[in-house]
Design an enzyme around this catalytic site. Structure first.
Site, short mmCIF file in Angstrom:
data_model
loop_
_atom_site.label_atom_id
_atom_site.label_comp_id
_atom_site.label_asym_id
_atom_site.label_seq_id
_atom_site.Cartn_x
_atom_site.Cartn_y
_atom_site.Cartn_z
N LYS A 22 67.80 36.83 52.62
CA LYS A 22 67.54 36.09 53.86
C LYS A 22 67.92 34.69 53.93
O LYS A 22 67.61 33.81 52.83
CB LYS A 22 66.20 36.24 54.00
CG LYS A 22 65.74 35.61 55.44
CD LYS A 22 64.14 35.76 55.54
CE LYS A 22 63.78 35.16 56.81
NZ LYS A 22 64.34 33.80 57.21
N ASP A 24 68.28 30.69 54.95
CA ASP A 24 67.49 29.81 55.74
C ASP A 24 68.42 28.82 56.41
O ASP A 24 68.57 27.60 55.93
CB ASP A 24 66.55 29.05 54.84
CG ASP A 24 65.44 28.37 55.63
OD1 ASP A 24 65.32 28.63 56.75
OD2 ASP A 24 64.44 27.80 54.96
N GLU A 169 64.47 32.65 49.89
CA GLU A 169 63.56 32.87 50.94
C GLU A 169 63.05 34.41 50.98
O GLU A 169 61.59 34.53 51.47
CB GLU A 169 63.93 32.16 52.29
CG GLU A 169 63.01 32.39 53.41
CD GLU A 169 63.42 31.88 54.64
OE1 GLU A 169 62.54 31.64 55.46
OE2 GLU A 169 64.51 31.83 54.70
#
Length: 311
Positions: A22, A24, A169
Protein backbone atom coordinates in the site's frame (compact mmCIF):
# COMPACT_ATOMS: atom_id res chain seq x y z
CA UNK A 1 -11.28 1.79 -8.47
CA UNK A 2 -10.89 2.13 -4.72
CA UNK A 3 -10.14 -0.42 -2.02
CA UNK A 4 -12.31 -1.20 0.99
CA UNK A 5 -10.66 -1.26 4.44
CA UNK A 6 -10.62 -4.72 5.94
CA UNK A 7 -8.65 -7.56 7.49
CA UNK A 8 -6.12 -9.82 5.81
CA UNK A 9 -7.92 -12.53 3.79
CA UNK A 10 -7.96 -15.86 5.69
CA UNK A 11 -5.23 -18.36 4.91
CA UNK A 12 -7.75 -20.68 3.26
CA UNK A 13 -8.52 -18.18 0.49
CA UNK A 14 -5.31 -16.13 0.28
CA UNK A 15 -4.31 -17.89 -2.96
CA UNK A 16 -7.26 -16.11 -4.58
CA UNK A 17 -5.57 -12.74 -4.03
CA UNK A 18 -2.51 -10.84 -5.13
CA UNK A 19 -0.85 -8.65 -2.52
CA UNK A 20 0.71 -5.28 -3.30
CA UNK A 21 2.40 -2.78 -0.98
CA UNK A 22 0.00 0.00 0.00
CA UNK A 23 1.58 3.26 -1.16
CA UNK A 24 1.02 6.52 0.72
CA UNK A 25 0.84 9.22 -1.93
CA UNK A 26 -1.40 10.86 -4.53
CA UNK A 27 -3.54 8.59 -6.68
CA UNK A 28 -3.34 9.38 -10.38
CA UNK A 29 -4.66 8.18 -13.73
CA UNK A 30 -2.06 8.46 -16.48
CA UNK A 31 -3.22 9.09 -20.05
CA UNK A 32 -0.72 8.27 -22.80
CA UNK A 33 -2.22 8.93 -26.27
CA UNK A 34 0.90 7.58 -28.01
CA UNK A 35 1.72 10.94 -29.61
CA UNK A 36 4.49 11.94 -27.20
CA UNK A 37 2.19 13.70 -24.73
CA UNK A 38 1.04 12.75 -21.24
CA UNK A 39 -1.84 13.77 -18.97
CA UNK A 40 -1.99 13.08 -15.23
CA UNK A 41 -5.28 13.42 -13.41
CA UNK A 42 -5.88 13.23 -9.65
CA UNK A 43 -8.82 11.33 -8.14
CA UNK A 44 -10.86 14.54 -8.35
CA UNK A 45 -10.22 14.72 -12.08
CA UNK A 46 -7.90 17.71 -11.73
CA UNK A 47 -5.06 17.97 -14.24
CA UNK A 48 -1.87 17.65 -12.16
CA UNK A 49 0.58 17.07 -15.03
CA UNK A 50 2.54 20.28 -14.50
CA UNK A 51 3.11 19.50 -10.81
CA UNK A 52 5.39 16.56 -11.64
CA UNK A 53 7.79 17.49 -14.48
CA UNK A 54 10.00 14.47 -13.79
CA UNK A 55 7.15 12.25 -15.03
CA UNK A 56 6.89 13.96 -18.43
CA UNK A 57 9.42 11.57 -20.11
CA UNK A 58 6.95 8.75 -19.47
CA UNK A 59 5.08 10.21 -22.48
CA UNK A 60 7.43 8.41 -24.83
CA UNK A 61 8.12 5.28 -22.78
CA UNK A 62 5.57 3.16 -24.67
CA UNK A 63 6.43 4.55 -28.09
CA UNK A 64 3.36 4.95 -30.29
CA UNK A 65 1.19 2.72 -28.09
CA UNK A 66 -1.75 4.41 -26.37
CA UNK A 67 -2.63 3.54 -22.79
CA UNK A 68 -4.46 4.61 -19.65
CA UNK A 69 -2.64 3.50 -16.52
CA UNK A 70 -3.50 3.66 -12.82
CA UNK A 71 -0.93 4.40 -10.17
CA UNK A 72 0.22 6.33 -7.12
CA UNK A 73 2.63 9.25 -7.12
CA UNK A 74 4.90 9.08 -4.07
CA UNK A 75 7.96 10.67 -2.55
CA UNK A 76 10.40 8.13 -1.12
CA UNK A 77 12.36 8.36 2.10
CA UNK A 78 15.94 7.18 2.63
CA UNK A 79 14.72 3.57 2.99
CA UNK A 80 12.69 3.66 -0.21
CA UNK A 81 9.33 3.91 1.57
CA UNK A 82 6.57 6.24 0.44
CA UNK A 83 6.41 9.31 2.68
CA UNK A 84 3.24 11.37 2.34
CA UNK A 85 4.64 14.21 4.42
CA UNK A 86 7.44 14.64 1.87
CA UNK A 87 5.04 14.43 -1.04
CA UNK A 88 2.85 17.20 0.38
CA UNK A 89 5.62 19.62 -0.61
CA UNK A 90 4.97 18.66 -4.25
CA UNK A 91 1.18 18.65 -4.28
CA UNK A 92 -0.85 21.65 -5.40
CA UNK A 93 1.84 23.02 -7.74
CA UNK A 94 0.12 22.32 -11.07
CA UNK A 95 -0.46 26.04 -11.48
CA UNK A 96 3.12 26.95 -10.60
CA UNK A 97 5.37 25.07 -13.06
CA UNK A 98 8.51 27.03 -12.18
CA UNK A 99 8.16 26.19 -8.50
CA UNK A 100 7.24 22.60 -9.39
CA UNK A 101 10.48 22.23 -11.36
CA UNK A 102 12.47 23.65 -8.48
CA UNK A 103 10.80 21.34 -5.96
CA UNK A 104 11.32 18.33 -8.26
CA UNK A 105 15.06 18.75 -7.77
CA UNK A 106 14.68 18.88 -3.99
CA UNK A 107 11.93 16.29 -3.43
CA UNK A 108 11.73 13.98 -6.46
CA UNK A 109 8.47 12.17 -7.09
CA UNK A 110 8.14 8.56 -8.25
CA UNK A 111 5.15 6.98 -9.98
CA UNK A 112 4.16 3.48 -8.85
CA UNK A 113 2.10 1.84 -11.61
CA UNK A 114 -0.28 -0.93 -10.59
CA UNK A 115 -3.00 -1.27 -13.23
CA UNK A 116 -3.80 -0.74 -16.91
CA UNK A 117 -7.38 0.02 -17.93
CA UNK A 118 -6.98 0.90 -21.61
CA UNK A 119 -4.40 -0.16 -24.17
CA UNK A 120 -4.11 0.40 -27.94
CA UNK A 121 -7.75 1.44 -28.23
CA UNK A 122 -9.03 -1.51 -26.20
CA UNK A 123 -10.87 -1.11 -22.86
CA UNK A 124 -9.51 -3.64 -20.36
CA UNK A 125 -11.80 -3.02 -17.38
CA UNK A 126 -13.74 -6.27 -17.90
CA UNK A 127 -10.59 -8.39 -17.83
CA UNK A 128 -9.76 -10.07 -14.51
CA UNK A 129 -7.03 -8.49 -12.41
CA UNK A 130 -4.61 -11.36 -13.12
CA UNK A 131 -4.83 -10.72 -16.90
CA UNK A 132 -4.55 -6.95 -16.53
CA UNK A 133 -1.53 -7.42 -14.32
CA UNK A 134 0.12 -9.61 -16.96
CA UNK A 135 -0.53 -6.93 -19.59
CA UNK A 136 0.87 -4.22 -17.29
CA UNK A 137 4.06 -6.15 -16.60
CA UNK A 138 4.41 -6.83 -20.31
CA UNK A 139 4.63 -3.09 -20.98
CA UNK A 140 8.01 -2.98 -19.25
CA UNK A 141 7.15 0.42 -17.76
CA UNK A 142 10.29 1.19 -15.77
CA UNK A 143 12.23 4.42 -15.79
CA UNK A 144 14.07 6.92 -13.64
CA UNK A 145 10.86 8.23 -12.05
CA UNK A 146 8.38 5.37 -12.56
CA UNK A 147 8.19 1.64 -11.96
CA UNK A 148 5.83 -1.31 -11.66
CA UNK A 149 6.19 -2.72 -8.13
CA UNK A 150 5.85 -6.45 -7.61
CA UNK A 151 2.62 -8.22 -6.69
CA UNK A 152 2.71 -11.52 -4.79
CA UNK A 153 0.00 -14.14 -5.25
CA UNK A 154 -0.92 -15.79 -1.94
CA UNK A 155 1.38 -15.74 1.10
CA UNK A 156 -0.62 -12.87 2.59
CA UNK A 157 0.48 -13.39 6.18
CA UNK A 158 4.15 -13.40 5.17
CA UNK A 159 3.66 -10.30 3.02
CA UNK A 160 1.92 -8.49 5.86
CA UNK A 161 4.70 -9.36 8.30
CA UNK A 162 7.33 -8.14 5.85
CA UNK A 163 5.40 -4.88 5.43
CA UNK A 164 5.18 -4.44 9.20
CA UNK A 165 8.88 -5.10 9.76
CA UNK A 166 9.83 -2.74 6.93
CA UNK A 167 7.78 0.09 8.39
CA UNK A 168 5.40 0.19 5.42
CA UNK A 169 1.83 1.46 5.64
CA UNK A 170 0.22 -1.86 4.74
CA UNK A 171 -0.99 -4.02 1.87
CA UNK A 172 -3.66 -4.04 -0.81
CA UNK A 173 -5.17 -7.48 -1.41
CA UNK A 174 -6.67 -7.74 -4.90
CA UNK A 175 -8.87 -10.63 -5.91
CA UNK A 176 -7.32 -12.27 -8.98
CA UNK A 177 -10.68 -12.53 -10.74
CA UNK A 178 -11.76 -8.95 -10.04
CA UNK A 179 -12.72 -6.60 -12.85
CA UNK A 180 -11.71 -2.94 -12.77
CA UNK A 181 -14.65 -0.92 -11.40
CA UNK A 182 -14.03 2.78 -12.19
CA UNK A 183 -15.00 5.05 -9.31
CA UNK A 184 -16.25 2.20 -7.12
CA UNK A 185 -15.01 1.31 -3.65
CA UNK A 186 -14.92 -2.41 -4.23
CA UNK A 187 -14.70 -5.29 -1.78
CA UNK A 188 -12.60 -7.09 -4.39
CA UNK A 189 -9.72 -4.81 -3.36
CA UNK A 190 -9.01 -4.80 0.38
CA UNK A 191 -6.61 -2.37 2.04
CA UNK A 192 -4.99 -3.77 5.18
CA UNK A 193 -3.20 -1.13 7.21
CA UNK A 194 -0.32 -1.99 9.50
CA UNK A 195 -1.29 -0.70 12.92
CA UNK A 196 1.36 0.12 15.47
CA UNK A 197 0.87 0.66 19.21
CA UNK A 198 2.20 3.43 21.42
CA UNK A 199 1.81 4.20 25.11
CA UNK A 200 0.92 7.86 25.58
CA UNK A 201 0.08 10.29 28.35
CA UNK A 202 -3.12 12.32 28.21
CA UNK A 203 -2.40 16.01 28.73
CA UNK A 204 -5.65 17.55 27.57
CA UNK A 205 -8.92 17.10 25.75
CA UNK A 206 -11.38 18.85 23.48
CA UNK A 207 -15.12 18.80 24.28
CA UNK A 208 -17.33 16.98 21.80
CA UNK A 209 -20.31 18.40 19.96
CA UNK A 210 -23.80 17.18 19.15
CA UNK A 211 -24.41 13.80 20.73
CA UNK A 212 -20.94 14.04 22.29
CA UNK A 213 -21.78 17.20 24.25
CA UNK A 214 -20.36 16.84 27.74
CA UNK A 215 -17.98 14.11 26.62
CA UNK A 216 -14.47 14.30 25.17
CA UNK A 217 -14.49 14.61 21.39
CA UNK A 218 -10.74 13.97 21.38
CA UNK A 219 -7.88 13.65 23.83
CA UNK A 220 -4.52 15.36 23.39
CA UNK A 221 -1.64 13.02 24.04
CA UNK A 222 2.11 13.12 24.38
CA UNK A 223 5.21 11.12 25.25
CA UNK A 224 7.64 11.98 28.05
CA UNK A 225 11.28 12.64 27.15
CA UNK A 226 13.99 14.31 29.22
CA UNK A 227 11.51 15.34 31.90
CA UNK A 228 9.13 17.03 29.44
CA UNK A 229 5.85 15.90 27.89
CA UNK A 230 6.06 16.27 24.12
CA UNK A 231 2.80 16.55 22.21
CA UNK A 232 2.25 13.74 19.68
CA UNK A 233 -1.29 14.26 18.51
CA UNK A 234 -5.05 14.30 18.95
CA UNK A 235 -7.00 11.04 19.26
CA UNK A 236 -10.73 11.19 18.55
CA UNK A 237 -11.79 7.65 17.64
CA UNK A 238 -11.74 4.16 19.11
CA UNK A 239 -14.01 4.44 22.17
CA UNK A 240 -17.36 2.90 22.94
CA UNK A 241 -19.90 5.26 24.53
CA UNK A 242 -19.27 3.62 27.92
CA UNK A 243 -15.51 4.06 27.61
CA UNK A 244 -15.89 7.69 26.56
CA UNK A 245 -18.20 8.39 29.52
CA UNK A 246 -15.74 6.83 31.97
CA UNK A 247 -12.89 8.78 30.44
CA UNK A 248 -14.89 12.02 30.82
CA UNK A 249 -15.09 11.45 34.58
CA UNK A 250 -11.36 10.83 34.85
CA UNK A 251 -10.51 13.93 32.82
CA UNK A 252 -12.82 16.19 34.82
CA UNK A 253 -11.25 15.01 38.07
CA UNK A 254 -7.75 15.74 36.71
CA UNK A 255 -8.49 19.27 35.41
CA UNK A 256 -5.72 21.89 35.70
CA UNK A 257 -5.29 25.41 34.35
CA UNK A 258 -1.82 25.20 32.79
CA UNK A 259 -0.86 23.25 29.67
CA UNK A 260 1.35 20.27 30.65
CA UNK A 261 3.00 19.93 27.24
CA UNK A 262 6.47 21.32 26.57
CA UNK A 263 4.96 23.40 23.76
CA UNK A 264 1.31 24.42 23.77
CA UNK A 265 -0.51 22.60 20.94
CA UNK A 266 -2.42 24.81 18.55
CA UNK A 267 -5.80 23.23 19.32
CA UNK A 268 -8.87 25.42 19.69
CA UNK A 269 -10.93 24.88 22.84
CA UNK A 270 -8.38 22.60 24.52
CA UNK A 271 -8.76 21.84 28.22
CA UNK A 272 -5.77 20.68 30.22
CA UNK A 273 -5.42 17.84 32.70
CA UNK A 274 -2.80 16.61 35.11
CA UNK A 275 -0.61 14.31 32.99
CA UNK A 276 -1.22 11.12 34.95
CA UNK A 277 -3.46 8.98 32.73
CA UNK A 278 -1.62 6.57 30.42
CA UNK A 279 -3.32 5.07 27.42
CA UNK A 280 -2.44 2.89 24.47
CA UNK A 281 -3.22 4.05 20.94
CA UNK A 282 -3.00 2.48 17.51
CA UNK A 283 -1.45 4.46 14.67
CA UNK A 284 -0.13 3.88 11.17
CA UNK A 285 3.09 5.92 11.13
CA UNK A 286 4.75 9.07 12.45
CA UNK A 287 5.51 12.41 10.87
CA UNK A 288 9.06 13.76 10.93
CA UNK A 289 8.03 15.84 13.95
CA UNK A 290 7.01 12.66 15.81
CA UNK A 291 3.25 13.17 15.49
CA UNK A 292 1.10 10.04 15.27
CA UNK A 293 -0.70 9.54 11.95
CA UNK A 294 -4.26 8.17 11.98
CA UNK A 295 -4.28 7.45 15.73
CA UNK A 296 -7.20 5.65 17.37
CA UNK A 297 -7.76 4.82 21.02
CA UNK A 298 -7.08 1.27 22.15
CA UNK A 299 -7.29 1.20 25.95
CA UNK A 300 -6.36 2.82 29.22
CA UNK A 301 -3.21 1.48 30.88
CA UNK A 302 -4.01 1.83 34.63
CA UNK A 303 -0.94 -0.21 35.53
CA UNK A 304 1.44 2.32 33.98
CA UNK A 305 2.50 5.80 35.05
CA UNK A 306 4.19 8.52 33.01
CA UNK A 307 7.42 7.66 34.82
CA UNK A 308 7.21 4.13 33.43
CA UNK A 309 7.19 5.52 29.90
CA UNK A 310 10.06 7.87 30.56
CA UNK A 311 12.12 5.01 31.89
Amino acid sequence: MLATPGPLPPAGVEDLYAFEVKQDGQRAMIYLPGDGTILLRARSGTDITAAYPELLPLAGALGARSAVLDGEIVALDDQGRSDFERLQQRMGLAGAPTKAARMAARVPAHLMLFDVVHLDGRLLTKLPYAERREVLEGLGAAGPAWSTPAAITGHGAEAWEMAREAGLEGLIAKRLTSRYEPGARSKSWVKIKVRRLADVVIGGWVPGRGWLTGLPGAVLVGEPHDGLLHYTGSVGTGWSHTERTRLAELLQNAAIDACPFAQVPSVAGARWVLPQLVGEVRYTSRTHAGRLRHPSWHRLRPGLTPDDLAG
